[in-house]
Write an enzyme that holds these catalytic residues in place. Sequence first.
Site, PDB file in Angstrom:
ATOM      1  N   HIS A 107      45.794 170.594 -24.496  1.00  0.00           N
ATOM      2  CA  HIS A 107      47.258 170.543 -24.428  1.00  0.00           C
ATOM      3  C   HIS A 107      47.731 171.270 -23.174  1.00  0.00           C
ATOM      4  O   HIS A 107      47.190 172.311 -22.813  1.00  0.00           O
ATOM      5  CB  HIS A 107      47.877 171.168 -25.685  1.00  0.00           C
ATOM      6  CG  HIS A 107      49.352 170.896 -25.744  1.00  0.00           C
ATOM      7  ND1 HIS A 107      50.251 171.624 -25.015  1.00  0.00           N
ATOM      8  CD2 HIS A 107      50.064 169.944 -26.392  1.00  0.00           C
ATOM      9  CE1 HIS A 107      51.473 171.137 -25.227  1.00  0.00           C
ATOM     10  NE2 HIS A 107      51.374 170.114 -26.061  1.00  0.00           N
TER      11      HIS A 107
ATOM     12  N   SER B 236      58.725 164.748 -25.350  1.00  0.00           N
ATOM     13  CA  SER B 236      60.098 164.485 -25.775  1.00  0.00           C
ATOM     14  C   SER B 236      60.240 163.188 -26.565  1.00  0.00           C
ATOM     15  O   SER B 236      61.216 162.448 -26.398  1.00  0.00           O
ATOM     16  CB  SER B 236      61.052 164.531 -24.579  1.00  0.00           C
ATOM     17  OG  SER B 236      61.014 165.812 -23.975  1.00  0.00           O
TER      18      SER B 236
ATOM     19  N   GLU C  97      50.029 173.202 -22.566  1.00  0.00           N
ATOM     20  CA  GLU C  97      50.397 174.618 -22.680  1.00  0.00           C
ATOM     21  C   GLU C  97      49.167 175.513 -22.647  1.00  0.00           C
ATOM     22  O   GLU C  97      49.278 176.728 -22.445  1.00  0.00           O
ATOM     23  CB  GLU C  97      51.244 174.821 -23.952  1.00  0.00           C
ATOM     24  CG  GLU C  97      52.655 174.288 -23.717  1.00  0.00           C
ATOM     25  CD  GLU C  97      53.349 173.723 -24.931  1.00  0.00           C
ATOM     26  OE1 GLU C  97      52.959 174.056 -26.059  1.00  0.00           O
ATOM     27  OE2 GLU C  97      54.296 172.935 -24.743  1.00  0.00           O
TER      28      GLU C  97
ATOM     29  N   GLY D 193      56.296 167.236 -30.371  1.00  0.00           N
ATOM     30  CA  GLY D 193      56.490 168.683 -30.467  1.00  0.00           C
ATOM     31  C   GLY D 193      57.781 168.985 -31.199  1.00  0.00           C
ATOM     32  O   GLY D 193      57.845 169.004 -32.431  1.00  0.00           O
ATOM     33  N   GLY D 194      58.858 169.190 -30.432  1.00  0.00           N
ATOM     34  CA  GLY D 194      60.137 169.631 -30.991  1.00  0.00           C
ATOM     35  C   GLY D 194      60.599 168.819 -32.193  1.00  0.00           C
ATOM     36  O   GLY D 194      61.028 169.380 -33.209  1.00  0.00           O
TER      37      GLY D 194
ATOM     38  N   ASN E 246      52.935 168.575 -33.459  1.00  0.00           N
ATOM     39  CA  ASN E 246      52.428 169.855 -32.956  1.00  0.00           C
ATOM     40  C   ASN E 246      53.522 170.907 -33.116  1.00  0.00           C
ATOM     41  O   ASN E 246      54.507 170.899 -32.381  1.00  0.00           O
ATOM     42  CB  ASN E 246      52.032 169.675 -31.481  1.00  0.00           C
ATOM     43  CG  ASN E 246      51.568 170.963 -30.835  1.00  0.00           C
ATOM     44  OD1 ASN E 246      51.417 171.985 -31.503  1.00  0.00           O
ATOM     45  ND2 ASN E 246      51.365 170.926 -29.525  1.00  0.00           N
ATOM     46  N   TRP E 247      53.325 171.787 -34.089  1.00  0.00           N
ATOM     47  CA  TRP E 247      54.367 172.795 -34.382  1.00  0.00           C
ATOM     48  C   TRP E 247      54.325 173.956 -33.400  1.00  0.00           C
ATOM     49  O   TRP E 247      55.208 174.809 -33.416  1.00  0.00           O
ATOM     50  CB  TRP E 247      54.209 173.305 -35.818  1.00  0.00           C
ATOM     51  CG  TRP E 247      54.440 172.246 -36.864  1.00  0.00           C
ATOM     52  CD1 TRP E 247      54.843 170.944 -36.646  1.00  0.00           C
ATOM     53  CD2 TRP E 247      54.304 172.383 -38.289  1.00  0.00           C
ATOM     54  NE1 TRP E 247      54.954 170.281 -37.837  1.00  0.00           N
ATOM     55  CE2 TRP E 247      54.629 171.139 -38.870  1.00  0.00           C
ATOM     56  CE3 TRP E 247      53.928 173.442 -39.120  1.00  0.00           C
ATOM     57  CZ2 TRP E 247      54.597 170.926 -40.246  1.00  0.00           C
ATOM     58  CZ3 TRP E 247      53.895 173.233 -40.493  1.00  0.00           C
ATOM     59  CH2 TRP E 247      54.228 171.992 -41.057  1.00  0.00           C
ATOM     60  N   LYS E 248      53.319 174.035 -32.585  1.00  0.00           N
ATOM     61  CA  LYS E 248      53.186 175.112 -31.587  1.00  0.00           C
ATOM     62  C   LYS E 248      53.360 176.479 -32.267  1.00  0.00           C
ATOM     63  O   LYS E 248      52.988 176.643 -33.420  1.00  0.00           O
ATOM     64  CB  LYS E 248      54.169 174.878 -30.449  1.00  0.00           C
ATOM     65  CG  LYS E 248      54.036 173.444 -29.880  1.00  0.00           C
ATOM     66  CD  LYS E 248      54.804 173.201 -28.628  1.00  0.00           C
ATOM     67  CE  LYS E 248      54.559 171.760 -28.167  1.00  0.00           C
ATOM     68  NZ  LYS E 248      55.245 171.434 -26.942  1.00  0.00           N
TER      69      LYS E 248
ATOM     70  N   GLU F 266      50.317 163.035 -21.950  1.00  0.00           N
ATOM     71  CA  GLU F 266      51.486 163.897 -22.026  1.00  0.00           C
ATOM     72  C   GLU F 266      51.861 164.389 -20.634  1.00  0.00           C
ATOM     73  O   GLU F 266      51.316 165.400 -20.156  1.00  0.00           O
ATOM     74  CB  GLU F 266      51.198 165.101 -22.920  1.00  0.00           C
ATOM     75  CG  GLU F 266      50.866 164.724 -24.343  1.00  0.00           C
ATOM     76  CD  GLU F 266      51.238 165.839 -25.303  1.00  0.00           C
ATOM     77  OE1 GLU F 266      52.109 165.606 -26.141  1.00  0.00           O
ATOM     78  OE2 GLU F 266      50.692 166.936 -25.183  1.00  0.00           O
TER      79      GLU F 266
ATOM     80  N   GLY G 229      58.832 169.082 -23.896  1.00  0.00           N
ATOM     81  CA  GLY G 229      59.852 170.081 -24.242  1.00  0.00           C
ATOM     82  C   GLY G 229      61.050 170.088 -23.308  1.00  0.00           C
ATOM     83  O   GLY G 229      61.837 171.032 -23.318  1.00  0.00           O
TER      84      GLY G 229
HETATM   85  P1  PGA Z   1      57.777 167.800 -27.135  1.00  0.00           P
HETATM   86  O1  PGA Z   1      56.275 168.324 -27.094  1.00  0.00           O
HETATM   87  O2  PGA Z   1      57.821 166.623 -28.080  1.00  0.00           O
HETATM   88  O3  PGA Z   1      58.587 168.961 -27.622  1.00  0.00           O
HETATM   89  O4  PGA Z   1      58.133 167.383 -25.744  1.00  0.00           O
HETATM   90  C1  PGA Z   1      55.205 167.422 -27.042  1.00  0.00           C
HETATM   91  C2  PGA Z   1      53.900 168.139 -27.058  1.00  0.00           C
HETATM   92  O5  PGA Z   1      53.815 169.237 -26.519  1.00  0.00           O
HETATM   93  O6  PGA Z   1      52.907 167.626 -27.610  1.00  0.00           O
END
Ligand code: PGA
Length: 273
Positions: A109, A227, A111, A248-249, A16-18, A181, A187
């Site tokens: 998600h 993470s 976010e 994500g990251g 997930n590149w957000k 998650e 993050g």
């Molecule tokens: P993260 O994000 O790996 O940066 O913790 C995970 C996600 O939001 O799917």
Amino acid sequence: MNKTARPAVRPYIGGNWKMNLRLASAVELAETIHADLSGDAGGPQLDPRIDVAVFPPSPYLMSVGRAMGHGPPSLGAQDLSPHDDGAYTGQVSAGMLDDLNARWVLVGHSERRHGLEEPPETLRAKLVRALESDLETVFCVGETLEERESGDAESTIVGQVRSGLEGLAAPTPERIVVAYEPVWAIGTGRTAHPDDAEEAHRWIRRTLGELYDREFAAATRVVYGGSVTASNAAELFRRPEIDGGLVGGASLKADSFAAICRAAEARLGQTSA
Ligand code: PGA
């Protein structure tokens, strides 16, 4: 550890590149990941029994899709509208995503669920729309730190799964992935302990069994997000309940994302039918 026999399922890794990267860097990242996973970079091809998708920002879907050709990875969108078309400024419909060759979509998600306060009814409407379309869905659930500390993690997670799926006809298990998650792990560099992640995955699978049946629950992939890195992926994916990851990251660097995809290869021997 693995008391309930499950059929072999295809491990799933999503990146997930957000709202990161710009067009040129997104295309470059897609090209590098594609070259690595397909073997074009000179190394071994990723085992094709692993499903990998990346979720770029929606304005870049077409360019990233072109950069990856027929994959791997396949293309995913970070969100969709619950509506088909009409006066919905800023929204993107399932049909539009289909036009861009997106195969996957994220729903729920944190976010959006927490960050943008999307209510359960909206997430359910998006899930319904995704399941009615040709898109395959990653439905995300997870508790906040307060919910975990007050002992409410299980009821929160079970409630989120139920409010998304209760009363819906069973999708074919290949068309839905549930991502656990924990909000406090996204993050933050703080990963759930594999024991805690497995326990949450069991709650999810038990709920899927109650909503549908044991076969559906066993065949549906439940992946962990929060993470995930190249260093902790192997330990997480070794657990029978953890069918892959939503990243994500660490998906923003081709080498760490490819290493996470390759960590999932170890599951192929483990989850034999
Ligand atoms: P993260 O994000 O790996 O940066 O913790 C995970 C996600 O939001 O799917």
